[in-house]
Write a protein that holds these residues in place. Sequence first.
Motif, PDB file in Angstrom:
ATOM      1  N   GLY A  92       0.848  -1.190   0.000  1.00 19.98           N
ATOM      2  CA  GLY A  92       0.000   0.000   0.000  1.00 19.98           C
ATOM      3  C   GLY A  92       0.876   1.230   0.000  1.00 19.98           C
ATOM      4  N   MET A  93       0.800   2.025  -1.075  1.00 25.23           N
ATOM      5  CA  MET A  93       1.544   3.282  -1.117  1.00 25.23           C
ATOM      6  C   MET A  93       0.559   4.406  -0.847  1.00 25.23           C
ATOM      7  N   LYS A  94       0.888   5.241   0.131  1.00 24.48           N
ATOM      8  CA  LYS A  94      -0.087   6.178   0.658  1.00 24.48           C
ATOM      9  C   LYS A  94       0.512   7.572   0.742  1.00 24.48           C
ATOM     10  N   ILE A  95      -0.358   8.565   0.684  1.00 23.51           N
ATOM     11  CA  ILE A  95       0.090   9.943   0.713  1.00 23.51           C
ATOM     12  C   ILE A  95      -0.937  10.781   1.466  1.00 23.51           C
ATOM     13  N   LEU A  96      -0.460  11.711   2.261  1.00 26.06           N
ATOM     14  CA  LEU A  96      -1.337  12.653   2.941  1.00 26.06           C
ATOM     15  C   LEU A  96      -1.274  13.975   2.178  1.00 26.06           C
ATOM     16  N   VAL A  97      -2.437  14.465   1.755  1.00 25.71           N
ATOM     17  CA  VAL A  97      -2.508  15.627   0.863  1.00 25.71           C
ATOM     18  C   VAL A  97      -3.293  16.751   1.517  1.00 25.71           C
ATOM     19  N   GLU A  98      -2.752  17.955   1.394  1.00 26.25           N
ATOM     20  CA  GLU A  98      -3.523  19.146   1.732  1.00 26.25           C
ATOM     21  C   GLU A  98      -4.337  19.521   0.502  1.00 26.25           C
ATOM     22  N   LEU A  99      -5.635  19.393   0.593  1.00 27.63           N
ATOM     23  CA  LEU A  99      -6.508  19.596  -0.562  1.00 27.63           C
ATOM     24  C   LEU A  99      -6.608  21.076  -0.921  1.00 27.63           C
ATOM     25  N   PRO A 100      -6.840  21.376  -2.188  1.00 31.41           N
ATOM     26  CA  PRO A 100      -7.010  22.783  -2.579  1.00 31.41           C
ATOM     27  C   PRO A 100      -8.301  23.355  -2.000  1.00 31.41           C
ATOM     28  N   GLU A 101      -8.351  24.648  -1.883  1.00 34.78           N
ATOM     29  CA  GLU A 101      -9.542  25.298  -1.334  1.00 34.78           C
ATOM     30  C   GLU A 101     -10.780  25.028  -2.181  1.00 34.78           C
ATOM     31  N   SER A 102     -10.563  24.734  -3.447  1.00 33.55           N
ATOM     32  CA  SER A 102     -11.695  24.480  -4.353  1.00 33.55           C
ATOM     33  C   SER A 102     -12.375  23.141  -4.084  1.00 33.55           C
ATOM     34  N   CYS A 103     -11.701  22.233  -3.356  1.00 28.04           N
ATOM     35  CA  CYS A 103     -12.259  20.900  -3.109  1.00 28.04           C
ATOM     36  C   CYS A 103     -13.409  21.000  -2.112  1.00 28.04           C
ATOM     37  N   LYS A 104     -14.544  20.460  -2.470  1.00 30.20           N
ATOM     38  CA  LYS A 104     -15.749  20.563  -1.634  1.00 30.20           C
ATOM     39  C   LYS A 104     -16.075  19.264  -0.895  1.00 30.20           C
ATOM     40  N   LEU A 138      -8.021  16.928  -6.477  1.00 26.41           N
ATOM     41  CA  LEU A 138      -6.628  17.026  -6.040  1.00 26.41           C
ATOM     42  C   LEU A 138      -5.845  18.147  -6.700  1.00 26.41           C
ATOM     43  N   GLU A 139      -6.250  18.595  -7.860  1.00 28.70           N
ATOM     44  CA  GLU A 139      -5.471  19.600  -8.590  1.00 28.70           C
ATOM     45  C   GLU A 139      -5.286  20.857  -7.735  1.00 28.70           C
ATOM     46  N   GLY A 140      -4.041  21.247  -7.563  1.00 28.60           N
ATOM     47  CA  GLY A 140      -3.729  22.398  -6.718  1.00 28.60           C
ATOM     48  C   GLY A 140      -3.380  22.027  -5.299  1.00 28.60           C
ATOM     49  N   GLY A 141      -3.464  20.721  -4.969  1.00 27.47           N
ATOM     50  CA  GLY A 141      -3.124  20.267  -3.627  1.00 27.47           C
ATOM     51  C   GLY A 141      -1.623  20.105  -3.459  1.00 27.47           C
ATOM     52  N   SER A 142      -1.199  19.774  -2.246  1.00 32.55           N
ATOM     53  CA  SER A 142       0.229  19.593  -1.983  1.00 32.55           C
ATOM     54  C   SER A 142       0.449  18.424  -1.031  1.00 32.55           C
ATOM     55  N   PRO A 172       3.360  15.144 -15.257  1.00 31.06           N
ATOM     56  CA  PRO A 172       3.599  16.597 -15.284  1.00 31.06           C
ATOM     57  C   PRO A 172       3.968  17.107 -13.892  1.00 31.06           C
ATOM     58  N   LEU A 173       5.232  16.991 -13.533  1.00 39.37           N
ATOM     59  CA  LEU A 173       5.680  17.341 -12.187  1.00 39.37           C
ATOM     60  C   LEU A 173       5.381  18.805 -11.872  1.00 39.37           C
ATOM     61  N   ASP A 174       4.806  19.050 -10.687  1.00 37.68           N
ATOM     62  CA  ASP A 174       4.463  20.426 -10.314  1.00 37.68           C
ATOM     63  C   ASP A 174       5.210  20.906  -9.071  1.00 37.68           C
ATOM     64  N   GLY A 175       6.056  20.042  -8.494  1.00 29.81           N
ATOM     65  CA  GLY A 175       6.844  20.442  -7.344  1.00 29.81           C
ATOM     66  C   GLY A 175       6.069  20.501  -6.040  1.00 29.81           C
TER      67      GLY A 175
END
Length: 623
Positions: free
Chosen positions: A261-273, A336-340, A517-520
């Motif tokens: 299981g490969m897992k990631i914790l993401v801070e979602l973009p403000e646009s995510c509802k 997820l777009e715009g998350g980190s 498309p790496l976004d850093g």
Amino acid sequence: MTESREDQTSVERQEMEVDIVCVGFGPAMGGFLTTLSRELMNEDGTPKIESPSCPGMPPQIICYERADDIGFGVSGVVTRAKGIKQSFPQLKSEQIQSLSEVKEEKVAYLLDPIGASRRSLTLKAADTMIRGMKGVLPFEKEAFILPYIPPFLRKDEGFIVSVGQFNQWVGSQLMETGSVQIWPGTPVDKALIDNDGVVGVQLLDQGVDKQGKPEAAYMPGMNIKAPLTVVADGPVGAVGRQLDKHFGMPPGHHRRDWAVGMKILVELPESCKLEPGTVIHTFGYPEPEIFGFMYIHPDRLASLGIFVPAWFDSPMRTSYRYLQHWMLHPYLWQYLEGGSMRSWGAKTVEESGRRGEPHLVGNGYARIGEGSGSTNVLANSGVDEAWTTGIQLAEAVVELLKEKKPFTKENLQASYVKRRRESWLEKESIEAQNARDGFQHGLVEGMIGTALAGFTHGKISLHIDPVQPYKRVPGLAEYYKGRIAEDEIKKLQDDCAARGLSAHDAFMDRCGWPQIPLDGKLLVSHQDALLMGGKVQAAPGYADHVFFLYPSLCKKCDSKICSEICSGQAILPGVDGVPNFDREKCIHCGACTWSCAVSHPEDPERSALEFRAGVGGLHSAEN
């Protein structure tokens, strides 16, 4: 790498005696120590139960954990929490930052939006039909949302929580009691076995080179003697695997179903509802065999990831790049777009369930947790089940201590194993034990087998006995037949080996998978993930924990899956076809040991790669 660590059995070692020694701190050990600690002391500070070896004192209990902290590692989980609620009936979301009650569940079948997925004719036909009827089906951004979720999969009234944060919370409460000791950063090398019973454990030697040979600062690992050793070191733990090898498995039991299981914790973009408490499960993409999940925590945080199973018969079995393609699926990318990235990691999941149950007890030892075969492979649930095994053993230990009975196999059978056999855990594990069998023949058969087992409560299932993972993996020429010519396969592989790189990127590029498309921020290189989403630390002075036992067999291996699946790029091509291991990158997921495509010459249930006791691992920035 050498074939075996230098034998240090003749070295004089210091000894310490305790009443109970414990190996590994996870949900199972949390359940055990939480339950046990509540029965040791009276409110006035006097012992409720006295130590058998030190009358007038409470039992002396010590727990050793390999990782440098009891909360390291990223692992979001959704659970019905039946056992956890038994221990904490008033548990609320305010007590643990990541905790949220389950409010909405979705299951999405992801179609292939780019045409690179290796799909069967059946799935291609299903995709065509779904797209053709998308006007009347619950279809959204190349995903078919299942209109019905079977009750055996639902987590109604359950929790979403970070296991790391949960472990920290449980551990802090245990420390406050003063009744148990927890020692992180202290790996256990092996169980001490005497007359076919366990009499304690031996800690890992320090001051040695990578092959385990003593150097100037050599300090032999201490022997910790105890009447009871509790083993909860997970599916690839050194002590659990040692006991499996020494005592064997019960008739008909084996461990052949695995996943990383490969897992990631993401801070979602403000646009995510998406609201906290939302659970999304996916299947069908990036390859049909790969399952995914997204759990929404409070404060716009989400745990998400994929499971790459042993029955994904690809010699280019990479989890990191597939994770990125999964995140980029239009259905998920809209959220997820715009998350980190906040944290990242991976672990092995033992997928055999009750079929992988070892001997649970013996003279002087008991096993709990995932390594004891507790995972419910029908409900896709393991944390709560592991916690419950800890509760059951603790209740049994209290019973035996009060009755002043020794921790013999017979007494542990009559107390711990009896409780387990009479519990909801046993009932559900029997119903689930054959639920995954269909996946041995593919996704469609697997879904049919799961449905049969689930709706009939295990009375009907496909009963397909899994084979060892190394028997399933085709060679490169066979797997890519009709897609890549044999001479090109050889060229791609030689090219990557010459540059010291795993080959999966080259082969995926060649098969039409687009560049990431790496976004850093969220989409970063594999090596950047090791820096941004956590930091690998491996203290010097310890032996390596990954050993290629038979280099001659490695040289003949065509697929080198150990390198392709390595979650931290710690295993890479080496001289003459023998892989190199760099523990400064290893995150201790353990995927290499069951993915190895070469069987052990003396044991068909083992691979030729050995995963031993070790230190370090991934220090996640946030869990």
